[in-house]
Motif scaffolding. Structure first.
Motif, PDB file in Angstrom:
ATOM      1  N   TYR A 175       6.550   3.652  -4.640  1.00  0.00           N
ATOM      2  CA  TYR A 175       6.035   4.843  -4.325  1.00  0.00           C
ATOM      3  C   TYR A 175       5.628   5.854  -5.617  1.00  0.00           C
ATOM      4  CZ  TYR A 175       8.048   4.005   0.232  1.00  0.00           C
ATOM      5  OH  TYR A 175       8.339   3.488   1.571  1.00  0.00           O
ATOM      6  N   GLY A 228       3.044   6.233   7.352  1.00  0.00           N
ATOM      7  CA  GLY A 228       2.458   6.971   6.324  1.00  0.00           C
ATOM      8  C   GLY A 228       3.022   8.224   5.913  1.00  0.00           C
ATOM      9  N   SER A 281      -6.693   3.429   8.128  1.00  0.00           N
ATOM     10  CA  SER A 281      -5.509   2.630   7.584  1.00  0.00           C
ATOM     11  C   SER A 281      -4.211   3.511   7.454  1.00  0.00           C
ATOM     12  CB  SER A 281      -5.803   2.028   6.009  1.00  0.00           C
ATOM     13  OG  SER A 281      -6.019   3.411   5.082  1.00  0.00           O
ATOM     14  N   PHE A 282      -4.304   4.708   7.599  1.00  0.00           N
ATOM     15  CA  PHE A 282      -3.083   5.725   7.478  1.00  0.00           C
ATOM     16  C   PHE A 282      -2.218   5.310   8.967  1.00  0.00           C
ATOM     17  CE2 PHE A 282      -0.341   9.294   8.192  1.00  0.00           C
ATOM     18  CZ  PHE A 282      -0.098   9.463   6.786  1.00  0.00           C
ATOM     19  N   ARG A 283      -1.061   4.866   8.667  1.00  0.00           N
ATOM     20  CA  ARG A 283       0.135   4.611   9.912  1.00  0.00           C
ATOM     21  C   ARG A 283       0.846   6.033  10.179  1.00  0.00           C
ATOM     22  NH1 ARG A 283       3.013  -0.178   6.985  1.00  0.00           N
ATOM     23  NH2 ARG A 283       2.578   1.187   5.181  1.00  0.00           N
ATOM     24  N   LYS A 328      -3.590  11.449  14.879  1.00  0.00           N
ATOM     25  CA  LYS A 328      -4.250  10.839  13.832  1.00  0.00           C
ATOM     26  C   LYS A 328      -5.700  10.904  13.992  1.00  0.00           C
ATOM     27  CE  LYS A 328      -5.298   6.438  11.697  1.00  0.00           C
ATOM     28  NZ  LYS A 328      -4.929   4.944  11.781  1.00  0.00           N
ATOM     29  N   THR A 374       0.794  -1.348  -0.025  1.00  0.00           N
ATOM     30  CA  THR A 374      -0.085  -0.084  -0.015  1.00  0.00           C
ATOM     31  C   THR A 374       0.919   1.235   0.012  1.00  0.00           C
ATOM     32  OG1 THR A 374      -0.144   0.018   2.527  1.00  0.00           O
ATOM     33  CG2 THR A 374      -1.645  -1.217   1.199  1.00  0.00           C
ATOM     34  N   THR A 375       0.522   2.316  -0.712  1.00  0.00           N
ATOM     35  CA  THR A 375       1.020   3.481  -0.765  1.00  0.00           C
ATOM     36  C   THR A 375       0.228   4.379  -0.219  1.00  0.00           C
ATOM     37  OG1 THR A 375       2.205   2.944  -2.736  1.00  0.00           O
ATOM     38  CG2 THR A 375       1.952   5.166  -2.313  1.00  0.00           C
ATOM     39  N   GLU A 376       0.626   5.096   0.973  1.00  0.00           N
ATOM     40  CA  GLU A 376      -0.204   6.064   1.684  1.00  0.00           C
ATOM     41  C   GLU A 376       0.268   7.382   1.432  1.00  0.00           C
ATOM     42  OE1 GLU A 376      -0.491   4.337   6.030  1.00  0.00           O
ATOM     43  OE2 GLU A 376       1.056   3.079   4.934  1.00  0.00           O
ATOM     44  N   HIS A 433       5.632   7.504   3.480  1.00  0.00           N
ATOM     45  CA  HIS A 433       5.199   7.254   2.057  1.00  0.00           C
ATOM     46  C   HIS A 433       4.874   8.717   1.396  1.00  0.00           C
ATOM     47  CE1 HIS A 433       3.786   3.043   2.187  1.00  0.00           C
ATOM     48  NE2 HIS A 433       5.022   3.034   3.004  1.00  0.00           N
ATOM     49  N   ASN A 434       4.161   9.522   2.270  1.00  0.00           N
ATOM     50  CA  ASN A 434       3.701  10.955   1.803  1.00  0.00           C
ATOM     51  C   ASN A 434       4.977  11.740   1.176  1.00  0.00           C
ATOM     52  OD1 ASN A 434       1.403  12.804   1.528  1.00  0.00           O
ATOM     53  ND2 ASN A 434       2.945  13.826   2.508  1.00  0.00           N
TER      54      ASN A 434
END
Length: 416
Positions: free
Chosen positions: A357, A322, A316-318, A308, A193-195, A325-326
């Protein structure tokens, strides 16, 4: 020769002896077969081969004796069955012993996920495979582990099987066990997953951090947003790792296995300077930039989940990963940084890891589509140039001049 040993047949099987046991098999006394031979130095060796009830016959014992003699005559080290069995035991230890040696080694003691791996081992591998030797394992044993984990995510099953493979490979290198004689059949995992944060989510996140009461937590998450550092790298960050003169942050013991350096930008440098001032007031003498209890290294940050929730970010955002990833997605969507550049900023060893990414944001896709359409409608593909005829009064070389067809120009009726 011991008195109880009797030569079986000196002509057919020289050097093969037997003696009778008290145990009876199928109504008859059992027999033990022995062999004798001389080593290269002249020393007489006696070796027990096995029992009649175990399937050993005089012919088998004689073949083993012939093998020992060939080894002795050609200079090889002659080992008895007992010595060979002991050697096999040393190099084919039970899986539980190989595991204990692995986690007791210098490498095993420094593993970051050591505790979670031991929990996986004790829950899934120890009950089914712990007492077995590697040479005894079969594909059915691994299938039994998979069946026991039925209902769990493929990634969980893969983690357990990968743990088994890693321990066995280490044991093979240390000559504690042989290699696995079959493929484990790793399950395919499609959970990458890409957050990233939308502009609205990023606005809410920054607004929450601006008013967050624990300024240390707010600064730590802002540094994560502006550097893409992993949570563990933030927790280990010390004063000595900040190089203001060269504009670098040193990441000691990074995931790559070596010390890494990433750029120290002015906004991040200002956040770290503020944090160190507050840290010196609260925890004087601590060397960690974001210390935990008692000024030591931080182990966790439960406040990140509350941040958060306050910012109403997706479930689902860690919080920390996350933000990493951002950072990567934003850098790649700028169109100004290559994949290798972003990989270097994230301290990735392989570009394949950074490639995950390479997810384009909706705005980026809209801009790319608009540019492609404008190029298409604007005649980006140049038309084929037309042949240019000679100008009036220009002399033409007959050899290079284009010739007309013998039929002459086509009539208007023949044109389609």
């Amino acid at each position: 020769m011991p008195a109880r040993y009797q030569l079986v047949d000196g002509r057919r099987w020289p050097g093969v002896y037997r003696y009778q046991l008290e145990q009876r098999v199928k109504g008859r006394p059992d027999l033990t077969f022995m062999i004798s031979y001389r080593e290269a130095g002249g020393r007489m060796r006696w070796e027990k081969v096995g029992r009649l009830s175990e399937g050993i016959s005089p012919a088998i014992a004689f073949e083993i004796r012939s093998t020992r003699l060939r080894q002795a005559r050609h200079g090889g080290a002659v080992k008895t069955s007992k010595e060979l069995a002991a050697e096999r035991a040393r190099h084919d230890r039970p899986l539980a012993e190989v595991k204990e040696a692995f986690y007791g080694s210098a490498h095993g003691l420094q593993l970051k996920g050591r505790e979670s791996e031991l929990r996986r081992w004790n829950r899934w591998l120890l009950p089914a495979l712990g007492k077995r030797r590697i040479s005894e394992l079969a594909p059915q044993d691994v299938e039994a582990v998979k069946s026991a984990m039925a209902g769990l995510a493929p990634a969980s099953v893969r983690n357990v099987l990968e743990l088994l493979r890693r321990v066995v490979r280490w044991g093979e290198k240390q000559q504690l066990c042989p290699a696995l004689p079959f493929d484990l059949g790793m399950p395919h995992v499609h959970n990458e997953t890409t957050e990233f944060l939308t502009s609205e989510e990023l606005g809410r996140f920054l607004a929450v951090l601006e008013d967050w009461p624990d300024r240390s937590v707010a600064r730590m998450m802002l540094v994560a947003l502006g550097t893409g550092l992993r949570k563990s790298e933030l927790f280990r960050l010390e004063d000595r790792d900040i190089d203001q003169a060269h504009g670098l942050l040193t990441l000691r013991g990074a995931k790559s296995g070596r010390d890494e350096s990433v750029p120290l930008t002015p906004p991040v440098a200002a956040l770290l300077a503020e944090q160190i001032i507050e840290r010196n007031e609260l925890w004087p003498g601590s060397s960690f930039v974001f210390p935990g209890r008692g000024g030591g290294q931080r182990e966790y940050c439960s406040a990140a989940r509350r941040v958060k929730a306050a910012a109403q970010l997706p479930a689902s955002f860690r919080p920390f990963h996350g933000l990493r990833h951002n950072y990567a997605v934003a850098a790649l969507n700028s169109g100004q940084l290559t994949l290798d550049m972003v990989g270097a900023l994230l301290t990735h060893k392989k570009s394949e890891v950074t490639r995950r990414y390479a997810r384009f944001l909706p705005a980026t896709m809209q801009a790319a589509g608009a540019l492609a359409a404008s190029l298409a409608f604007g005649g980006a593909i140049a038309p084929e140039p037309k042949a240019k005829g000679p100008e009036q009064g220009e002399r033409v070389d007959p050899a290079t001049a284009p010739r007309r067809s013998a039929k002459g120009p086509a009539s208007p009726r023949s044109r389609s």
